[in-house]
Design an enzyme around this catalytic site. Structure first.
Site, PDB file in Angstrom:
ATOM      1  N   GLU A  78      42.195  41.927  39.669  1.00 41.87           N
ATOM      2  CA  GLU A  78      41.144  41.006  40.102  1.00 41.87           C
ATOM      3  C   GLU A  78      40.850  40.111  38.910  1.00 41.87           C
ATOM      4  O   GLU A  78      40.349  40.600  37.900  1.00 41.87           O
ATOM      5  CB  GLU A  78      39.921  41.866  40.444  1.00 41.87           C
ATOM      6  CG  GLU A  78      38.798  41.152  41.111  1.00 41.87           C
ATOM      7  CD  GLU A  78      39.210  40.640  42.439  1.00 41.87           C
ATOM      8  OE1 GLU A  78      39.334  39.425  42.531  1.00 41.87           O
ATOM      9  OE2 GLU A  78      39.442  41.455  43.347  1.00 41.87           O
TER      10      GLU A  78
ATOM     11  N   CYS B   9      33.155  35.901  37.730  1.00 39.09           N
ATOM     12  CA  CYS B   9      34.466  35.306  38.043  1.00 39.09           C
ATOM     13  C   CYS B   9      34.347  34.353  39.223  1.00 39.09           C
ATOM     14  O   CYS B   9      35.118  33.413  39.352  1.00 39.09           O
ATOM     15  CB  CYS B   9      35.543  36.351  38.249  1.00 39.09           C
ATOM     16  SG  CYS B   9      35.009  37.740  39.193  1.00 39.09           S
TER      17      CYS B   9
END
Ligand SMILES: Cc1cc2nc3c(=O)[nH]c(=O)nc-3n(C[C@H](O)[C@H](O)[C@H](O)COP(=O)(O)OP(=O)(O)OC[C@H]3O[C@@H](n4cnc5c(N)ncnc54)[C@H](O)[C@@H]3O)c2cc1C
Length: 1017
Positions: A774, A808
């Protein structure tokens, strides 16, 4: 904090704020009940009012509108969307797209000439013409005819329709125009309260503009005090940060502004009322109102007032409080205008209960009970704002012969209800009269139409010919008594949001509650208990803290690991795996549920560590704990549902089973930006699927991970099944290089995930194992000229600067259609000025420090490099790792090729009509994490949905804050491998699948086949 509100009054309100609905309603039901004689008289009055209302329907534009365009019809919805956005679109190209989008699918001709209202008909004809042009093919005769006149003709027709709608609903574009209109014969006998329209202020400049508008309005109304008109003031228009967390800044500032307006109004001899807004603002507004009410300079002025919302559970004590002020107060009782957004906010924040009622009839009961209190109160001059004939008739009954109060209605609504009462029966009625230009009024208009178009609303019911008078005038007290005051069955408590089969929602913290906020501030700033890794020297936000903490890693955090190596940890986990893997899913899931409960039990401590170790702000810290809790409960529930063996079909004489099991020892490697939620999310997913785990947190945040692992062990995960190892890249490398690791779940940078991928393949003798990576992204938000700039700016600020841009999902690249770019950038810059940069543990902080010196240096060096392109930046405290929020203008999408993991936002423009091309250029970067769109054009949403190559797409909202189980999170391309965390397919990736096929005939024959019956013949 609160000085103008006594602690007694505050305590009573606090008790009711989120109390259970039946408890709050019980005394209200008693107070609002009518005996049978009274009920009979009330019904008599109400039927008369209903008849008057119906007779006046041809004048009541809203009723006409609701009759012609029901909000649940495609035309109704299209018209509303068009009305909200059309007049603010500056460029013809987008205006045409909007028209095509909204008029395209609806059948306007069916409405043409149908309404009794000329206005609705003329607006409809404008739309029919528009529809012909945009939707009926290129060859129709009308189309050919009008197309010669050109597209502008359509825009003009639609624009005129919109303006017409708006003009009916506002009293005037300027205060003078509005006052003039009040002198028209149809307003004879009515007074007005003028409200200056606009969105809540986003910048100090907006707030100043609104303040000046109010000053001008008081001045204008004050020129003719004998007319009896007054002013209504919205505090949220006067300060861009009217929030509890900013109490010490906004309450004094607003008190000063309200004082100035009140003194001005008093000097002119006119009245001024403060509107009621969201429930979280109630305490602040009482403080402001209380202070102004007590000013010696305003003694003797009877014009000061406030609105109180009956749908709120605290309405009654607010009235008692107002009555206790040492002066006459004009109190306007309303039912309340924010019901839907209040319900949603309570659910989103996982709060204990709603601050308002969940059944319409409960609001009516509350209104009646509170109205009775007001009529009996010595120091209150009541005003009852309602368009509901039953509500009005009940108040008339209770008031008896008294006329010492006012009724109030909104301009454009309730026509017919009060005319007779005013002209023949001596009642007073005031009209709430919005004043403003077209651009501002449409948002207001849409709000009102939505509110009154709701099925439960009186105005809607009036327009619904299928309802009988008995149904419209049904007694709310009887309705609520019949259900025991219980909450609406379709509005579950936030804890039950995911339904009977879903996971229990994590509990939130009501940071808008002054006491809760104060207690939270105390706990998150308290010294952390002994045990592990305080950040030393210079306080929690010191520049060196993280590095020192990281340096201490080598000592090893877990006492059971101290002195051992990564290899030892894997050996232990490897040995523990078979036992854990064979344990029933139910047992493993139960461990996760217990862990979730423990996380909630130790929430204060965990939040404190998040604040002090990871520099999370207080709202981010609660969000962090909640997400961790949600991961545990969600994966527990998913495991129970999905990890059972499945029997598969096949030829007779066979039994085919598919089993799903753990793979072995997983390495989970977590980032510092979600040091609890992601750390635990990855880890518990691996655990519940039957794997053993060696978990490594980021070197910056070992302490929170240590506590999480301790709690997991306390919850029943065997100590050797989950082992913590801490350290930097070398520890991570040692972990992933070990051939006994059967899978890696990693969240962090793209570069590190590549290294891990390579490491997993290096040893030729090693099996190829799954890697769930990820990583980051260059996340873009595309904004077209139909978007509402105020909403865009709020969402951009949250998406790019919250958590100091260290998510993110954070917005890195804002792409605004060039036609509105200057205005949006100006508003965004003004909104940035309202950001508070400071210590993470300070409740007023919006942007805290970045995580460590290295990140600070990297971001500051980049900022220096792009200084020439910086359009906005802010001052920050000198001492600490504070990176100034910065807006950088770039020439094109292609000019940004790196993810800058901090509060630095880039902005570029795009040309109208080039949405697809813009999306393609963002896609071409190769990342694929989050993308956003702000647009009122449904087709634009369809286009981006089809074309954006991202894992998470956000339309007309912020781009951060994915919720477990609702918005599974994770990217594609350079942004990650999937599957999505918090989604229904995540657990499978952690598993090995085993198919078992048994030949059931091998005992000598196919007994099942041979014993078939004759199939019903
Ligand atoms: C003069 C004037 C001033 C106003 N000022 C303000 C103000 O300062 N602040 C403010 O918030 N509003 C204000 N309003 C708006 C006002 O709240 C609405 O217009 C009003 O609620 C409509 O009430 P009604 O009696 O006409 O309609 P009704 O149809 O009888 O009632 C509608 C009310 O029921 C509520 N409701 C709907 N469904 C439910 C449910 N399931 N559970 C609980 N409640 C439900 C709605 O939110 C709404 O408040 C003002 C209105 C007027 C007329």
């Amino acid at each position: 904090m609160s000085t103008a509100v006594t602690s007694n009054a505050r305590n009573t309100m606090a008790k009711l704020y989120r109390a259970s609905e039946p408890d709050v309603l019980k005394p209200l039901l008693e107070r609002a009940a009518l005996d049978s004689d009274s009920r009979e008289r009330v019904m008599g009055h109400a039927l008369g009012l209903l008849a008057d209302l119906r007779a006046a329907q041809s004048k009541g534009w809203v009723n006409q509108f609701l009759q012609e365009y029901r909000l649940n019809s495609s035309e109704g919805v299209a018209l509303l969307s068009l009305a909200e956005a059309f007049l603010r679109v500056p460029d013809p190209e987008t205006a045409d797209l909007l028209i095509a989008d909204k008029l395209g699918d609806a059948d306007w001709r069916a409405h043409a000439g149908k309404s009794n209202s000329k206005l609705v008909n003329s607006a409809t004809w404008g739309l029919v013409v528009g529809r012909v042009l945009v939707g009926e093919g290129a060859t129709g005769p009308l189309r050919r005819l009008i197309s010669r006149a050109g597209e502008p003709f359509v825009r003009q027709a639609v624009g005129a329709a919109m303006k017409m709608m708006g003009e009916i609903f506002v009293m005037g574009r300027t205060i003078d125009e509005a006052m003039k209109r009040m002198r028209r014969p149809e307003n004879k006998g009515f007074t007005a309260s003028f409200d200056m329209l606009g969105e809540a202020a986003r910048t100090h400049a907006d707030a100043q503009r609104y303040f000046q508008a109010y000053v001008g309005a008081v001045d204008a109304v004050g020129r003719d005090p004998a007319a009896g008109h007054s002013i209504s003031v919205k505090l949220s228009a006067l300060h861009p940060r009217y929030e509890v967390a900013r109490w010490s800044e906004c309450v004094p500032a607003l008190t000063e502004m309200l004082e100035a307006l009140a003194v001005q109004a008093a000097s002119k001899g006119i009245a001024l009322t403060v509107d009621a807004e969201e429930s979280e603002r109630l305490e602040m507004s009482l403080d402001i109102i209380g202070t102004v009410a007590g000013l010696p300079s305003l003694k003797g002025w009877d014009g000061f007032g406030m609105a109180v919302q009956a749908y709120g559970k605290r309405a009654r004590p607010v009235i008692a409080w107002a009555n206790g002020l040492d002066r006459i107060m004009n109190v306007r009782l309303v039912k309340g205008a924010y019901w839907d957004s209040e319900i949603k906010r309570t659910q989103v924040e996982g709060l204990a209960d709603y601050p308002l009622f969940t059944r319409k009839a409960a609001t009516d009961v509350s209104y009646l009970a509170v109205a009775k209190d007001m009529l009996a109160a010595e120091n209150i001059r009541p005003a009852f704002a309602s368009h509901n004939a039953l509500t009005v008739a009940t108040i008339m009954e209770w008031a008896g012969n008294s006329r010492e109060f006012e009724f109030q209605r909104l301009h454009g609504m309730g026509d017919g209800l009060y005319e007779r009462l005013v002209q023949e029966n001596g009642y007073h009625c005031r009209v709430y009269a919005p004043v403003g230009g077209h651009r501002d009024l449409l948002a207001y208009l849409v709000r009102r139409l939505l509110e009154n178009g709701a099925n439960s609303s009186f105005v809607h019911q009036l327009a619904d010919e299928r309802l009988t008078e008995g149904e419209i005038l049904a007694d709310p007290v009887a309705k609520i008594a019949a259900v025991g005051g219980k909450r609406h069955p379709s509005i579950p408590l936030p804890v039950d949001l995911f339904g009977a089969g879903g996971h229990r929602n994590s509990a939130g913290l009501d940071l808008s509650d002054v006491d809760t906020l104060a207690a939270t501030v105390k706990v998150v700033n308290a010294p952390l208990p002994q045990g592990a890794f305080p950040r030393e020297g210079g306080g929690p936000d010191s520049a060196q803290g993280a590095d020192r903490a990281a340096a201490r890693e080598s000592e090893g955090l877990d006492p059971r690991l101290r002195g051992g190596t990564v290899s030892d940890a894997i050996t232990r986990a490897h040995a523990a795996f078979p036992g854990w893997s064979r344990s029933p899913v139910e047992e493993r899931a139960a461990c996760l549920d217990r862990l979730a409960d423990l996380l909630e039990t130790y929430r204060d401590e965990l939040m404190a560590i998040c604040v002090q170790e990871a520099f999370k702000t207080i709202p981010d810290a609660i969000g962090e704990v909640r997400e961790a809790v949600d991961f545990c409960r969600y994966y527990a529930q998913q495991a129970r549902a999905k990890l059972q063996p499945i029997e598969l079909p096949g030829p007779t004489g066979e039994r085919n089973m598919l089993h799903i099991e753990g793979r072995g020892v997983w390495a989970t490697i977590a980032p510092w930006n979600f040091p609890l939620a992601i750390f635990l999310g990855q880890t518990v997913a691996a655990l519940v699927t039957g794997n053993a785990v060696v978990a490594k947190p980021a070197p910056q945040t070992p302490r929170i991970a240590t506590r999480a692992v301790e709690l997991a062990h306390e919850a029943g995960v065997p100590t050797d099944v989950l082992i913590l190892v801490t350290g930097g890249p070398e520890v991570g490398a040692a972990l992933t290089a070990d051939a006994r690791i059967q899978g890696v779940a990693f969240t962090g940078s793209t570069a590190t995930s590549r290294k891990i991928a390579r490491a997993l393949l290096e040893d030729d003798s090693r099996p190829i194992v799954p890697l769930i990576a990820e990583t980051g992204g260059i996340n873009a938000m595309i904004v077209d000229s139909t978007a509402l700039p105020e909403q865009v700016v709020a969402d951009v600020i949250a998406s790019s600067f919250r958590s100091a841009g260290q998510r993110c999902s954070a917005l890195r690249l804002l792409l605004v259609q060039e036609d509105i770019a200057d205005g949006v950038i100006e508003m965004l810059s003004g909104a940035m000025d309202t950001l508070r940069i400071g210590r993470a543990g300070d409740p007023a902080t919006d942007v805290g420090p970045v995580i460590d010196q290295a990140a600070f240096d990297r971001l500051m060096a980049y900022r220096a490099r792009v200084a020439a392109k910086t359009v906005k930046t802010l001052d920050v405290p000198a001492d600490g790792l504070f990176v100034p929020p910065t807006l950088v203008r770039i020439g094109a999408v292609e000019d940004l090729n790196e993810e800058w993991f901090g509060p630095i936002l880039h902005v570029a423009t795009w040309e109208a009509g080039k949405l697809s091309e813009t999306i393609a250029r963002v896609n071409a970067k190769g990342y694929g994490l989050t993308m956003g769109l702000h647009s009122r054009i449904a087709r634009a949403a369809e286009v981006i949905e089809a074309e954006a190559a991202v894992g998470n797409l956000y339309i007309n909202r912020s781009m951060i804050g994915a919720v477990v189980g609702s918005q599974p999170f994770g990217g594609e391309g350079l942004s990650g491998t999937g599957p999505k965390a918090g989604g229904p397919r995540y657990l499978y990736r952690f598993c090995a699948e085993r198919a078992v096929s048994v030949d059931t005939t091998s005992a000598g024959g196919n007994a099942t086949l041979l014993s078939l019956d004759e199939g019903g013949i």
